[in-house]
Design a protein around this motif. Structure first.
Motif, PDB file in Angstrom:
ATOM      1  N   VAL A  12      51.703  63.055 -85.997  1.00  0.00           N
ATOM      2  CA  VAL A  12      51.818  61.600 -86.012  1.00  0.00           C
ATOM      3  C   VAL A  12      53.277  61.283 -86.330  1.00  0.00           C
ATOM      4  O   VAL A  12      53.833  61.835 -87.292  1.00  0.00           O
ATOM      5  CB  VAL A  12      50.906  60.942 -87.066  1.00  0.00           C
ATOM      6  CG1 VAL A  12      51.141  59.434 -87.105  1.00  0.00           C
ATOM      7  CG2 VAL A  12      49.444  61.243 -86.774  1.00  0.00           C
ATOM      8  N   ALA A  29      45.236  63.931 -84.530  1.00  0.00           N
ATOM      9  CA  ALA A  29      46.428  64.442 -83.852  1.00  0.00           C
ATOM     10  C   ALA A  29      46.986  65.676 -84.545  1.00  0.00           C
ATOM     11  O   ALA A  29      46.748  65.900 -85.737  1.00  0.00           O
ATOM     12  CB  ALA A  29      47.501  63.355 -83.799  1.00  0.00           C
ATOM     13  N   LEU A  68      48.554  67.329 -79.482  1.00  0.00           N
ATOM     14  CA  LEU A  68      48.225  65.913 -79.375  1.00  0.00           C
ATOM     15  C   LEU A  68      49.112  65.138 -80.337  1.00  0.00           C
ATOM     16  O   LEU A  68      49.206  65.480 -81.520  1.00  0.00           O
ATOM     17  CB  LEU A  68      46.754  65.679 -79.715  1.00  0.00           C
ATOM     18  CG  LEU A  68      46.281  64.226 -79.863  1.00  0.00           C
ATOM     19  CD1 LEU A  68      46.499  63.444 -78.582  1.00  0.00           C
ATOM     20  CD2 LEU A  68      44.813  64.185 -80.285  1.00  0.00           C
ATOM     21  N   VAL A  69      49.762  64.069 -79.839  1.00  0.00           N
ATOM     22  CA  VAL A  69      50.722  63.304 -80.626  1.00  0.00           C
ATOM     23  C   VAL A  69      50.322  61.828 -80.649  1.00  0.00           C
ATOM     24  O   VAL A  69      49.930  61.268 -79.623  1.00  0.00           O
ATOM     25  CB  VAL A  69      52.152  63.442 -80.042  1.00  0.00           C
ATOM     26  CG1 VAL A  69      53.147  62.613 -80.854  1.00  0.00           C
ATOM     27  CG2 VAL A  69      52.582  64.906 -80.010  1.00  0.00           C
ATOM     28  N   PHE A  70      50.425  61.211 -81.838  1.00  0.00           N
ATOM     29  CA  PHE A  70      50.322  59.760 -81.975  1.00  0.00           C
ATOM     30  C   PHE A  70      51.718  59.216 -82.274  1.00  0.00           C
ATOM     31  O   PHE A  70      52.375  59.687 -83.220  1.00  0.00           O
ATOM     32  CB  PHE A  70      49.402  59.349 -83.129  1.00  0.00           C
ATOM     33  CG  PHE A  70      47.950  59.731 -82.970  1.00  0.00           C
ATOM     34  CD1 PHE A  70      47.412  60.038 -81.732  1.00  0.00           C
ATOM     35  CD2 PHE A  70      47.115  59.770 -84.084  1.00  0.00           C
ATOM     36  CE1 PHE A  70      46.073  60.387 -81.593  1.00  0.00           C
ATOM     37  CE2 PHE A  70      45.785  60.108 -83.955  1.00  0.00           C
ATOM     38  CZ  PHE A  70      45.256  60.415 -82.715  1.00  0.00           C
TER      39      PHE A  70
END
Length: 312
Positions: A243, A240, A176-178
């Protein structure tokens, strides 16, 4: 839509501070015209062809910002002039300070620079390709097709290229990436193409949000990347694995305070848009907030930092 292009001549030392003043005023984007950077591109072969001549005077840096032409513009310009005059009190050389303002139409600005934007390989795999140019991809190329419009991000600047290379190192399938301050959406699209399962891309500027969403659609990664308007981490939900923020040092420093709470254990923070002289400032604040620097990438006077969330 009409925009005011405000340009001011300053020094290498003060360029980032000037950019930050524009950012605080709500500029839709900031362009730093650094003659040293242009000369380096001309000699490196990054551009296939250009009729730009090498600059002999590399001491004057021009910072340009774009503000909407509305009833707040005059006040913003007055505030900028006041803030600019205070730069000397911080011990910096602000330069000659020659400021100019002109009106531009969005469509005129968005097309005027296209002759200088060509396909470029910015990492081991990632290739940035303008939507209007042809490119024959190699078997392992990850091609990002891009039309930046007014969102200020073509991938050719060192800060973005370093972020792409950092993502190639750290993105794992399913993560999961921000992407904070996504601009034209390059880094979000890169993360998706590298195997991220979910990317939350945010930007304060509504123009950037629109353009990023369009580029996400062009690259057919809408099932992975969700673009929203938001102020830094207020625009994302959850925690995340990674980030990434390619902004400027002062904004990165403000952001660091909230990063540990928004990262999973051993999560990674990639920060860029930092001039080399500010690396120690950023690294010190990272250490204060339990972010351990794994790697520093430096290119052309800019740095990107890959940091990891430490233990309690």
């Amino acid at each position: 839509m009409k925009w005011a292009e405000i340009s001011i001549q300053t020094t290498h030392e003060a360029a980032e501070t000037v950019a930050n003043i524009f950012h605080e005023l709500g500029s839709s984007g900031v362009v730093i015209e650094d003659p040293e950077l242009v000369n380096s591109y001309l000699t490196s072969g990054v551009w296939d062809y250009s009729d730009i001549e090498q600059e002999s005077n590399t001491e004057i840096v021009t910072v340009k910002a774009y503000l909407p032409v509305d009833d707040q513009l005059d006040e913003k310009l007055r505030n900028f002039e006041e803030e600019f005059q205070q730069i000397s009190s911080r011990g910096m050389d602000k330069g000659i300070g020659d400021m100019r303002c002109r009106e531009v139409q969005e469509e005129d600005w968005a097309s005027s620079w296209k002759e200088f934007f060509h396909p470029i390989k910015v990492g081991q795999y990632i290739v940035i390709k303008p939507s209007w140019e042809e490119y024959k991809a190699a078997s392992d190329d990850l091609v990002i097709e891009l039309d930046p419009g007014m969102a200020f991000g073509t991938g050719t600047h060192q800060t973005t290229a370093m972020c792409c290379r950092a993502l190639e190192e750290v993105v794992k399938p399913g993560c999961l990436v921000f992407d904070v301050g996504t601009g034209s959406g390059i880094l979000s699209i890169a993360a998706a193409k590298l195997g991220a399962a979910s990317v939350q891309a945010v930007d304060l500027d509504s123009v950037a949000v629109r353009v990023a969403a369009e580029n996400v659609a062009i690259n057919q990664v809408e099932h992975v990347v969700k673009v929203a308007q938001g102020d830094l981490l207020t625009g994302v939900t959850g925690k995340a694995d990674i980030v990434i923020a390619n902004i400027i040092a002062d904004v990165v420093i403000k952001l660091i305070v909230d990063i540990p709470a928004r990262l999973k254990e051993n999560g990674i923070f990639i920060a860029s848009g930092i001039i080399s002289e500010r690396l120690s400032d950023v690294a010190a604040v990272m250490l204060e907030h339990n972010l351990l620097v794994d790697k520093v990438i430096e290119e052309g006077g800019w740095v990107a930092v890959i940091a990891r969330k430490g233990g309690c």
